[in-house]
Design an enzyme around this catalytic site. Sequence first.
Site, PDB file in Angstrom:
ATOM      1  N   GLY A  20       0.825  -1.216   0.000  1.00  0.00           N
ATOM      2  CA  GLY A  20       0.000   0.000   0.000  1.00  0.00           C
ATOM      3  C   GLY A  20       0.851   1.255   0.000  1.00  0.00           C
ATOM      4  N   GLY A  21       0.200   2.403   0.084  1.00  0.00           N
ATOM      5  CA  GLY A  21       0.889   3.693  -0.005  1.00  0.00           C
ATOM      6  C   GLY A  21       1.949   3.871   1.066  1.00  0.00           C
ATOM      7  N   ILE A  22       1.518   3.823   2.327  1.00  0.00           N
ATOM      8  CA  ILE A  22       2.490   4.002   3.416  1.00  0.00           C
ATOM      9  C   ILE A  22       3.324   2.726   3.572  1.00  0.00           C
ATOM     10  CG2 ILE A  22       2.735   4.315   5.920  1.00  0.00           C
ATOM     11  CD1 ILE A  22       0.359   6.212   5.853  1.00  0.00           C
TER      12      ILE A  22
ATOM     13  N   ALA B 144      -1.428  -2.793   7.749  1.00  0.00           N
ATOM     14  CA  ALA B 144      -2.624  -3.019   6.914  1.00  0.00           C
ATOM     15  C   ALA B 144      -3.816  -2.268   7.498  1.00  0.00           C
ATOM     16  CB  ALA B 144      -2.933  -4.509   6.838  1.00  0.00           C
TER      17      ALA B 144
ATOM     18  N   ASP C 150     -15.674   5.095   5.201  1.00  0.00           N
ATOM     19  CA  ASP C 150     -16.147   6.339   5.810  1.00  0.00           C
ATOM     20  C   ASP C 150     -17.635   6.577   5.563  1.00  0.00           C
ATOM     21  OD1 ASP C 150     -13.493   6.616   6.435  1.00  0.00           O
ATOM     22  OD2 ASP C 150     -13.137   8.396   5.211  1.00  0.00           O
TER      23      ASP C 150
ATOM     24  N   GLY D  41     -17.387  11.079  10.227  1.00  0.00           N
ATOM     25  CA  GLY D  41     -17.503  10.036   9.195  1.00  0.00           C
ATOM     26  C   GLY D  41     -16.642   8.817   9.434  1.00  0.00           C
TER      27      GLY D  41
ATOM     28  N   TYR E 198     -13.341   3.683  12.043  1.00  0.00           N
ATOM     29  CA  TYR E 198     -11.891   3.835  11.886  1.00  0.00           C
ATOM     30  C   TYR E 198     -11.273   4.478  13.131  1.00  0.00           C
ATOM     31  CZ  TYR E 198      -7.577   5.155   9.314  1.00  0.00           C
ATOM     32  OH  TYR E 198      -6.285   5.311   8.878  1.00  0.00           O
TER      33      TYR E 198
ATOM     34  N   GLY F 171      -0.612  11.464  10.094  1.00  0.00           N
ATOM     35  CA  GLY F 171      -1.713  12.340   9.716  1.00  0.00           C
ATOM     36  C   GLY F 171      -2.148  12.000   8.305  1.00  0.00           C
TER      37      GLY F 171
HETATM   38  N1  CAA Z   1     -18.115  18.474  10.942  1.00  0.00           N
HETATM   39  C1  CAA Z   1     -19.400  18.795  11.129  1.00  0.00           C
HETATM   40  N2  CAA Z   1     -20.355  18.616  10.191  1.00  0.00           N
HETATM   41  C2  CAA Z   1     -19.964  18.133   9.014  1.00  0.00           C
HETATM   42  C3  CAA Z   1     -18.621  17.800   8.755  1.00  0.00           C
HETATM   43  C4  CAA Z   1     -17.672  18.005   9.791  1.00  0.00           C
HETATM   44  N3  CAA Z   1     -16.384  17.714   9.624  1.00  0.00           N
HETATM   45  N4  CAA Z   1     -18.540  17.331   7.508  1.00  0.00           N
HETATM   46  C5  CAA Z   1     -19.786  17.350   6.992  1.00  0.00           C
HETATM   47  N5  CAA Z   1     -20.635  17.842   7.908  1.00  0.00           N
HETATM   48  C6  CAA Z   1     -22.065  18.037   7.747  1.00  0.00           C
HETATM   49  C7  CAA Z   1     -22.418  18.573   6.366  1.00  0.00           C
HETATM   50  O1  CAA Z   1     -22.332  19.968   6.343  1.00  0.00           O
HETATM   51  C8  CAA Z   1     -23.836  18.065   6.183  1.00  0.00           C
HETATM   52  O2  CAA Z   1     -24.688  18.862   6.934  1.00  0.00           O
HETATM   53  P1  CAA Z   1     -26.243  19.092   6.476  1.00  0.00           P
HETATM   54  O3  CAA Z   1     -26.863  17.727   6.471  1.00  0.00           O
HETATM   55  O4  CAA Z   1     -26.776  20.000   7.503  1.00  0.00           O
HETATM   56  O5  CAA Z   1     -26.154  19.699   5.113  1.00  0.00           O
HETATM   57  C9  CAA Z   1     -23.768  16.713   6.843  1.00  0.00           C
HETATM   58  O6  CAA Z   1     -22.705  16.755   7.820  1.00  0.00           O
HETATM   59  C10 CAA Z   1     -23.413  15.633   5.803  1.00  0.00           C
HETATM   60  O7  CAA Z   1     -23.734  14.443   6.357  1.00  0.00           O
HETATM   61  P2  CAA Z   1     -23.823  13.163   5.430  1.00  0.00           P
HETATM   62  O8  CAA Z   1     -24.048  11.966   6.252  1.00  0.00           O
HETATM   63  O9  CAA Z   1     -24.764  13.410   4.286  1.00  0.00           O
HETATM   64  O10 CAA Z   1     -22.335  13.112   4.897  1.00  0.00           O
HETATM   65  P3  CAA Z   1     -21.837  12.839   3.437  1.00  0.00           P
HETATM   66  O11 CAA Z   1     -22.453  11.607   2.942  1.00  0.00           O
HETATM   67  O12 CAA Z   1     -21.931  14.083   2.650  1.00  0.00           O
HETATM   68  O13 CAA Z   1     -20.285  12.563   3.685  1.00  0.00           O
HETATM   69  C11 CAA Z   1     -18.416  11.457   4.612  1.00  0.00           C
HETATM   70  C12 CAA Z   1     -19.848  11.925   4.835  1.00  0.00           C
HETATM   71  C13 CAA Z   1     -18.369  10.373   3.537  1.00  0.00           C
HETATM   72  C14 CAA Z   1     -17.929  10.888   5.892  1.00  0.00           C
HETATM   73  C15 CAA Z   1     -17.561  12.648   4.162  1.00  0.00           C
HETATM   74  O14 CAA Z   1     -17.727  13.705   5.069  1.00  0.00           O
HETATM   75  C16 CAA Z   1     -16.080  12.289   4.124  1.00  0.00           C
HETATM   76  O15 CAA Z   1     -15.607  11.579   3.268  1.00  0.00           O
HETATM   77  N6  CAA Z   1     -15.306  12.816   5.084  1.00  0.00           N
HETATM   78  C17 CAA Z   1     -13.891  12.573   5.171  1.00  0.00           C
HETATM   79  C18 CAA Z   1     -13.599  11.614   6.244  1.00  0.00           C
HETATM   80  C19 CAA Z   1     -12.110  11.494   6.403  1.00  0.00           C
HETATM   81  O16 CAA Z   1     -11.433  12.430   6.808  1.00  0.00           O
HETATM   82  N7  CAA Z   1     -11.552  10.329   6.103  1.00  0.00           N
HETATM   83  C20 CAA Z   1     -10.177  10.110   6.192  1.00  0.00           C
HETATM   84  C21 CAA Z   1      -9.767   9.104   5.170  1.00  0.00           C
HETATM   85  S1  CAA Z   1      -8.014   8.924   5.081  1.00  0.00           S
HETATM   86  C22 CAA Z   1      -7.631   8.158   6.476  1.00  0.00           C
HETATM   87  O17 CAA Z   1      -8.427   7.718   7.242  1.00  0.00           O
HETATM   88  C23 CAA Z   1      -6.155   8.044   6.753  1.00  0.00           C
HETATM   89  C24 CAA Z   1      -5.814   8.633   8.047  1.00  0.00           C
HETATM   90  O18 CAA Z   1      -5.494   7.904   8.944  1.00  0.00           O
HETATM   91  C25 CAA Z   1      -5.802  10.089   8.201  1.00  0.00           C
END
Ligand code: CAA
Length: 249
Positions: free
Chosen positions: A14-16, A91, A96, A151, A155, A186
């Site tokens: 994988g990436g990391i 792994a 999300d 979300g 995780y 991060g």
């Molecule tokens: N804080 C507060 N509210 C938030 C928010 C946040 N951070 N993000 C979205 N919202 C709100 C929106 O404004 C929306 O509000 P309204 O309903 O009032 O319009 C609502 O929450 C959206 O809710 P949904 O359930 O409809 O969310 P979605 O389907 O649009 O998306 C998600 C949800 C898929 C989780 C998306 O927000 C997402 O992909 N987020 C990123 C998550 C993330 O950071 N993942 C990291 C992956 S990489 C990794 O994990 C490696 C590592 O170790 C760092």
Amino acid sequence: MTKKMVALVTGGIGGIGSSICGELAQKGFHVVAGYHPAEEAQAQAKLKEWQAAAANIDIVSGDVASFSSCTAMAKAIQQKHGAVQVLVNCAGITRDKTLKKMTEDDWISVLNVDLNSLFNVTKQFVDGMTDAGYGRVINISSVNGKKGQFGQTNYSAAKAGVHGFTMALAQEVARKGVTVNTVSPGYTETLMTKAIPVDVSQQIVAQIPVGRMAQPEEIAYVVGFLADKRAAYITGVNISANGGLFISF
Ligand code: CAA
């Protein structure tokens, strides 16, 4: 000539993970990159790349979510490469969704791959390390295990659990020359972060004091440091490499 120490990196293609493999090979380890059985083609391609670069890295198949698959993987490694001195549990997957939308399968899959894997894999190797009086276990967690992330209830819970495992096992094996530590990256430029919707990703990067995502090599460097023989007095710690996204004691 003394035999090179063997390092197993799960999620090694994988990436990391592949960066960690490269770093450890460069540091003189004989590296084995673990991959999921469904990723055979990608693993063979990665192996070719490593062979072309004359990197001391081999590959091994195993499903970290399955104890029996890990037992078979450990047997294969023992037969081909001998005992493992360094284990990097890297792994991991994401599924999300807000809890409102999360299914039982989303929850269980992430907990199995990101947390239960620590038991499934580490159990195969830790007795060998304590019997030999030397070992390094390095568990890859995440900034989101420390701060929680919208979300990512699955995780964040799994990645927080990773460090609980580290702190407990570190105490159990310290007297036998084995250190156990966590590295919490991060947001890092990999396929995993590419899957985040662009607008959400931009909002996240805007919150990172360093102003960008990490490169995988910046995470691998920390793992290489902990894998070193000279890191013998560091155990049970959680080292962050998150660009300042979550600053804490
Ligand atoms: N804080 C507060 N509210 C938030 C928010 C946040 N951070 N993000 C979205 N919202 C709100 C929106 O404004 C929306 O509000 P309204 O309903 O009032 O319009 C609502 O929450 C959206 O809710 P949904 O359930 O409809 O969310 P979605 O389907 O649009 O998306 C998600 C949800 C898929 C989780 C998306 O927000 C997402 O992909 N987020 C990123 C998550 C993330 O950071 N993942 C990291 C992956 S990489 C990794 O994990 C490696 C590592 O170790 C760092």
